[in-house]
Design an enzyme around this catalytic site. Structure first.
Site, PDB file in Angstrom:
ATOM      1  N   GLY A  90       0.879  -1.162   0.000  1.00 59.16           N
ATOM      2  CA  GLY A  90       0.000   0.000   0.000  1.00 59.16           C
ATOM      3  C   GLY A  90       0.917   1.213   0.000  1.00 59.16           C
ATOM      4  O   GLY A  90       2.127   1.095  -0.221  1.00 59.16           O
ATOM      5  N   ARG A  93       5.303   4.789   1.904  1.00 61.49           N
ATOM      6  CA  ARG A  93       6.127   5.984   2.176  1.00 61.49           C
ATOM      7  C   ARG A  93       5.611   7.188   1.398  1.00 61.49           C
ATOM      8  O   ARG A  93       6.351   8.078   1.021  1.00 61.49           O
ATOM      9  CB  ARG A  93       7.601   5.730   1.843  1.00 61.49           C
ATOM     10  CG  ARG A  93       7.886   5.250   0.433  1.00 61.49           C
ATOM     11  CD  ARG A  93       9.379   5.194   0.194  1.00 61.49           C
ATOM     12  NE  ARG A  93       9.716   4.616  -1.086  1.00 61.49           N
ATOM     13  CZ  ARG A  93      10.912   4.687  -1.638  1.00 61.49           C
ATOM     14  NH1 ARG A  93      11.879   5.351  -1.036  1.00 61.49           N
ATOM     15  NH2 ARG A  93      11.162   4.113  -2.793  1.00 61.49           N
ATOM     16  N   ARG A 186      -4.420   2.833  -8.867  1.00 58.81           N
ATOM     17  CA  ARG A 186      -3.592   1.839  -9.544  1.00 58.81           C
ATOM     18  C   ARG A 186      -4.389   0.590  -9.897  1.00 58.81           C
ATOM     19  O   ARG A 186      -5.472   0.353  -9.344  1.00 58.81           O
ATOM     20  CB  ARG A 186      -2.418   1.452  -8.633  1.00 58.81           C
ATOM     21  CG  ARG A 186      -1.652   2.644  -8.053  1.00 58.81           C
ATOM     22  CD  ARG A 186      -0.896   2.254  -6.796  1.00 58.81           C
ATOM     23  NE  ARG A 186      -0.358   3.434  -6.107  1.00 58.81           N
ATOM     24  CZ  ARG A 186       0.929   3.786  -6.112  1.00 58.81           C
ATOM     25  NH1 ARG A 186       1.792   3.041  -6.751  1.00 58.81           N
ATOM     26  NH2 ARG A 186       1.331   4.862  -5.479  1.00 58.81           N
ATOM     27  N   ASP A 257       1.109  -2.619  -9.061  1.00 59.67           N
ATOM     28  CA  ASP A 257       0.937  -1.502  -8.129  1.00 59.67           C
ATOM     29  C   ASP A 257       1.635  -0.244  -8.629  1.00 59.67           C
ATOM     30  O   ASP A 257       1.480   0.826  -8.038  1.00 59.67           O
ATOM     31  CB  ASP A 257       1.446  -1.875  -6.734  1.00 59.67           C
ATOM     32  CG  ASP A 257       2.903  -2.296  -6.745  1.00 59.67           C
ATOM     33  OD1 ASP A 257       3.204  -3.305  -7.406  1.00 59.67           O
ATOM     34  OD2 ASP A 257       3.740  -1.626  -6.111  1.00 59.67           O
ATOM     35  N   ASN A 258       2.394  -0.356  -9.727  1.00 65.60           N
ATOM     36  CA  ASN A 258       3.077   0.804 -10.299  1.00 65.60           C
ATOM     37  C   ASN A 258       2.427   1.294 -11.583  1.00 65.60           C
ATOM     38  O   ASN A 258       2.984   2.161 -12.265  1.00 65.60           O
ATOM     39  CB  ASN A 258       4.542   0.468 -10.605  1.00 65.60           C
ATOM     40  CG  ASN A 258       5.356   0.247  -9.344  1.00 65.60           C
ATOM     41  OD1 ASN A 258       5.003   0.717  -8.278  1.00 65.60           O
ATOM     42  ND2 ASN A 258       6.438  -0.489  -9.451  1.00 65.60           N
TER      43      ASN A 258
END
Length: 470
Positions: A90, A93, A186, A257-258
């Site tokens: 998730g 950062r 995403r 996720d990118n």
């Protein structure tokens, strides 16, 4: 803060309600030193008038912008990482800091990287190295100049902490980054909801994306809306694949996720620009099997789109999903033709693009091991640049008999803008590149002497190239 009439806040994410993210607090950094502020991008959302103090207040201390999110939101998502499903990720950062409309009335997101720990940080410290932020500036600036649909780096602020990393000399300097995107939703966002069988939340997110990122009014059944959404994303991601290939860019970590649902290139890791045409070239040292090598990128992104289709499987019939996903290769092939011609600055004399030219182009570049960017620099404008190319430093390549077929095929095309060839960029005899050696050389000035001048000179050169190519 003096509010610009071009600043149009719209924290639309809040309309989704519960289930998509968690309110978090930004880290309290010991220092906030502005290292990069992208006023060109900021002007598109009405924030270029901020003073440096205000800039630091919002993008280093993360005090909320007027009329915007009162608390940052760490978004929830899962993802396939190198084809292995990971339910433990998730925003680890980063967070969604603000949303607003840009000058084209698009909903834009301000997202962060290195802004502190969140519920998804696991063992990470939630920080970003200054070098990581610096590298993302270079990638986004050059991709934008090459006409690639990319996120923009809005801000880099050095934060005064010493970080330890395994992939660069430590301790190293720290920073917090803000990026400007047309959406941080995403593929992995949908995968997480499917993992927990949150069908209602999936439908709600589909409608949110259709409304806010595609300007569509959701209508019809849940399946109709989901298929419409998948069709739009499939086309955008196929175009993204073509743009990466034409730019000679290797993303490095094309995990689900990118990949966002608007088709922008973002979430950069160990990226590279091609030194020479090499389909097996990889950017990540840990990509041992070349899953995300240069030549595999179109297939990797197609696979990712299939995972989005799988996340919609509880809403849509299987065959209907397959029918939508099947258009990806057609869109990709059409777009890669268009993007390569754009890189060459030429257009067909008739209405049809002749694949003969592109076949010869590919053959020449793969067999001659030719510098990627130099080729497009030398032949920008097609036949109109022949004299310049044949007197340049790589003329010995072009004089080979095998190259004659390419030159002959060029005669079927006209320059898009012959006047551009007299631009200072094309007269200086050298293309603007961003190979790993240049990245490291520029960084050495910063890390050894805190000298940012060569870095800013490079950004000026990149933008001059972008103006010439535009």
């Amino acid at each position: 803060m003096i509010i610009s009439p071009n600043y149009k806040p719209e924290p639309a994410f809040l309309t989704l309600g519960q289930g998509y993210g968690d309110e978090v607090e930004a880290a309290d950094f010991p220092k906030t030193i502005i290292r990069y502020r992208n006023d060109r991008a900021a002007s598109e959302i009405g924030l270029d008038g901020l003073t440096d103090e205000e800039w630091t207040n919002h993008f280093g201390r993360f005090n909320p912008l007027p009329g915007n999110l009162m608390e940052p939101i760490a978004q929830r998502y899962h993802g396939h990482q190198f084809r292995h499903y990971n339910p433990d990720i998730g925003d680890g950062r980063g967070f969604l800091f603000a949303q607003m409309r840009d000058q084209n009335n698009r909903l834009m997101d301000l997202g962060t990287k290195g802004s502190g720990r969140t519920p998804y940080s696991r063992s990470g410290d939630g920080r970003l190295t200054l070098k990581g932020g610096y590298r993302e500036i270079l990638a986004t600036e050059l991709l934008e100049a090459l006409g690639v649909y990319t996120s923009r780096t809005l801000s880099i602020i050095e934060t005064g902490e010493s970080l330890h990393r395994g992939d660069e000399p430590s301790p190293t300097r720290s920073a917090v980054m803000v990026r400007l995107n047309h959406g941080h939703i995403r593929i992995g966002t949908f995968q997480r909801l499917a993992y927990f069988t949150e069908t209602e939340l999936i439908s709600k997110l589909v409608d949110y994306c259709l409304t806010h990122y595609y300007g569509e009014t959701p209508s019809g059944s849940a399946q109709d809306r989901a298929l419409k959404f998948l069709s739009l994303v499939t086309e955008k991601v196929a175009i993204q694949a073509a743009e990466l290939m034409a730019a000679g860019f290797v993303h490095g970590v094309l995990n689900t996720d990118n990949i966002n649902i608007t088709g922008e290139v973002f979430d950069f890791g160990p990226w590279r620009f091609l030194p020479t045409m090499d389909l097996a070239f990889t950017a990540a040292y840990f990509d041992e099997h070349g899953l995300y090598s240069f030549g595999h990128q179109p297939d990797a992104l197609h696979w990712n789109i299939y995972q989005l289709g799988g996340a919609l499987a509880d809403i849509c019939e299987e065959q209907a999903l397959k029918d939508v996903l099947a258009v990806y290769p057609e869109v990709y092939l059409r777009t890669i033709r268009e993007k390569l011609l754009r890189r060459l600055g030429i257009k067909p004399k008739g209405d049809k693009i002749d694949d003969e030219l592109l076949t010869h182009l590919n053959k020449f570049m793969t067999t001659e091991n030719f510098p990627y960017e130099r080729f497009f620099f030398d032949w920008y404008g097609g036949g109109a640049s022949e004299d310049r190319a044949m007197t340049g430093p790589e003329a010995h390549h072009y004089s080979k008999p095998s190259y004659g077929e390419f030159i002959a095929a060029l005669k079927s095309y006209d320059p898009v803008n012959e006047a551009a060839l007299s631009n200072a960029y094309f007269l200086n005899g050298k293309p603007c590149t961003m190979l790993i050696e240049e990245v490291e050389e520029l960084w050495s000035h910063i890390t050894e002497r805190d000298d940012w001048k060569p870095f800013h000179q490079k950004l000026e050169a990149i933008r001059e190239m972008g103006q010439a190519l535009a």
